[in-house]
Scaffold this motif. Structure first.
Motif, PDB file in Angstrom:
ATOM      1  N   VAL A 133      49.391  31.089  42.266  1.00 21.73           N
ATOM      2  CA  VAL A 133      48.904  30.386  41.346  1.00 21.73           C
ATOM      3  C   VAL A 133      49.589  29.207  41.083  1.00 21.73           C
ATOM      4  N   GLU A 147      41.309  25.446  40.778  1.00 30.58           N
ATOM      5  CA  GLU A 147      41.437  26.850  41.186  1.00 30.58           C
ATOM      6  C   GLU A 147      42.830  27.319  41.013  1.00 30.58           C
ATOM      7  N   LEU A 148      42.913  28.567  40.582  1.00 30.21           N
ATOM      8  CA  LEU A 148      44.053  29.442  40.345  1.00 30.21           C
ATOM      9  C   LEU A 148      45.139  28.559  39.701  1.00 30.21           C
ATOM     10  N   GLU A 185      46.834  28.096  32.885  1.00 32.01           N
ATOM     11  CA  GLU A 185      45.773  27.525  31.897  1.00 32.01           C
ATOM     12  C   GLU A 185      46.438  26.220  31.126  1.00 32.01           C
ATOM     13  N   GLY A 235      39.843  30.949  37.823  1.00 33.36           N
ATOM     14  CA  GLY A 235      41.129  31.280  37.661  1.00 33.36           C
ATOM     15  C   GLY A 235      42.050  30.208  37.122  1.00 33.36           C
ATOM     16  N   GLY A 277      41.811  29.377  33.427  1.00 35.23           N
ATOM     17  CA  GLY A 277      41.819  29.888  32.056  1.00 35.23           C
ATOM     18  C   GLY A 277      40.670  29.254  31.208  1.00 35.23           C
ATOM     19  N   ARG A 278      40.858  29.071  29.969  1.00 39.35           N
ATOM     20  CA  ARG A 278      39.942  29.035  29.022  1.00 39.35           C
ATOM     21  C   ARG A 278      39.564  27.634  28.581  1.00 39.35           C
ATOM     22  N   GLN A 312      32.853  26.521  34.222  1.00 42.13           N
ATOM     23  CA  GLN A 312      33.392  27.941  34.810  1.00 42.13           C
ATOM     24  C   GLN A 312      32.642  27.958  36.286  1.00 42.13           C
ATOM     25  N   LEU A 324      32.395  31.250  39.396  1.00 41.49           N
ATOM     26  CA  LEU A 324      32.612  32.372  40.079  1.00 41.49           C
ATOM     27  C   LEU A 324      31.727  32.528  41.199  1.00 41.49           C
ATOM     28  N   LYS A 345      42.285  38.855  39.339  1.00 41.99           N
ATOM     29  CA  LYS A 345      42.329  39.104  37.797  1.00 41.99           C
ATOM     30  C   LYS A 345      41.167  38.174  37.011  1.00 41.99           C
ATOM     31  N   PHE A 346      41.114  36.922  37.524  1.00 42.09           N
ATOM     32  CA  PHE A 346      40.179  36.078  36.633  1.00 42.09           C
ATOM     33  C   PHE A 346      38.707  36.395  36.675  1.00 42.09           C
ATOM     34  N   LYS A 404      35.136  38.190  36.061  1.00 46.65           N
ATOM     35  CA  LYS A 404      34.729  39.291  35.157  1.00 46.65           C
ATOM     36  C   LYS A 404      33.330  39.766  35.896  1.00 46.65           C
TER      37      LYS A 404
END
Ligand code: KIV
Length: 264
Positions: free
Chosen positions: A149, A177-178, A181, A199, A201-202, A207, A209, A224-225, A227
């Motif tokens: 990260v 990326e990564l 946040e 990866g 954050g909000r 976004q 993927l 983890k990031f 969904k």
């Protein structure tokens, strides 16, 4: 979609980007009205089975960008510049970016900050829109020392400066990326072009993927990031097992799947 419309979306409407690498996935992206399709060099990992993106070359990118263009002729397509297609010289970068545009990309993406700023200015100068990419940059995984990260403490300031530098060079958007946040938020608030996070954050303006992660085609390590919006690997395995069982039991093909001599 075009570069101007994307920039205008900042602060108004979140941008959606997803990777696609072939004709049918591109077609589905266009039908779903994804804002941006990225033909990422992640194709090395998820399509070609390499352990890093470093083995992806220009021929791979051109083949997959062309396929995506055929599937999504009206979408905004960003093509990744693969490893060593722009690092050795700006001349290489200009020529190779031109090849991706000819293959069907509407813009190109390249990794890096300060080091690639002069090349970005030259690309923009000749009419090639550029998306930047900072934070974790997979083509530098060996230099970074693993999937780590970015944007923590002292690194945060450097990332914010690099984002500003990329904006000054003329990029229309930046992938983060990564990235921590808080740092992604500060970058997003410090520049007037959209940030697109993976990866990160909000608080990014959009976004992105990877297709295989989002749809659950990837049943190996999922970060983890991610969904997962579907579990396609199970669904595909289920269908394949049904097919095997039908063929073994002679329940496929049926009469309706067969051609008869006197059929019209
Ligand atoms: O290649 C790729 O898929 C990417 C995304 C991770 C942004 O660069």
């Amino acid at each position: 979609m075009n570069v101007r419309k994307l920039i205008k979306m900042k602060g108004k409407e979140p941008i959606t980007m997803v990777t696609a690498y072939d004709y049918f996935s591109a077609k589905l992206c266009e039908r779903a009205q994804i804002d941006v399709i990225l033909v990422g060099d992640s194709l090395g990992n998820v399509v070609l089975g390499y352990d890093t993106t470093l083995k992806v070359d220009m021929e791979d990118m051109i083949r997959h960008i062309s396929a995506v263009k055929r599937g999504a002729p009206n979408s905004f397509i960003v093509g990744d510049m693969p490893f060593m297609s722009y690092q050795a010289s700006d001349e290489d970068g200009l020529k190779n970016a031109g090849r991706l545009m000819r293959a069907g990309a509407n813009a190109i993406k390249l990794e890096g900050g300060r080091r690639v700023a002069p090349l970005i200015s030259k690309l923009v100068d000749v009419g090639i829109p550029v998306m930047g990419h900072i934070g974790f940059t997979p083509q530098s995984v060996n230099q970074i020392g693993g999937y780590r990260v970015q944007g923590k403490e002292e690194d945060a300031y450097r990332m914010i400066e690099e984002a500003k530098m990329l904006e000054d060079s003329g990029v229309f958007s930046i992938v983060l990326e990564l990235t921590v946040e808080e740092t992604a938020k500060e970058i997003t608030e410090s520049i007037s072009i959209p940030t697109i996070g993976i990866g990160a954050g909000r608080y990014c303006d959009g976004q992105v993927l990877v297709w295989h992660d989002l749809l659950g085609v990837n049943d190996e390590h999922v970060p983890k990031f991610v969904k997962k919006y579907a579990d396609l690997s199970s669904e595909i395995e289920r269908a394949l097992k049904l097919y095997i069982s039908d063929v073994k039991n002679r329940t496929f093909p049926e009469e309706k799947h067969s051609f008869r001599r006197h059929e019209k």
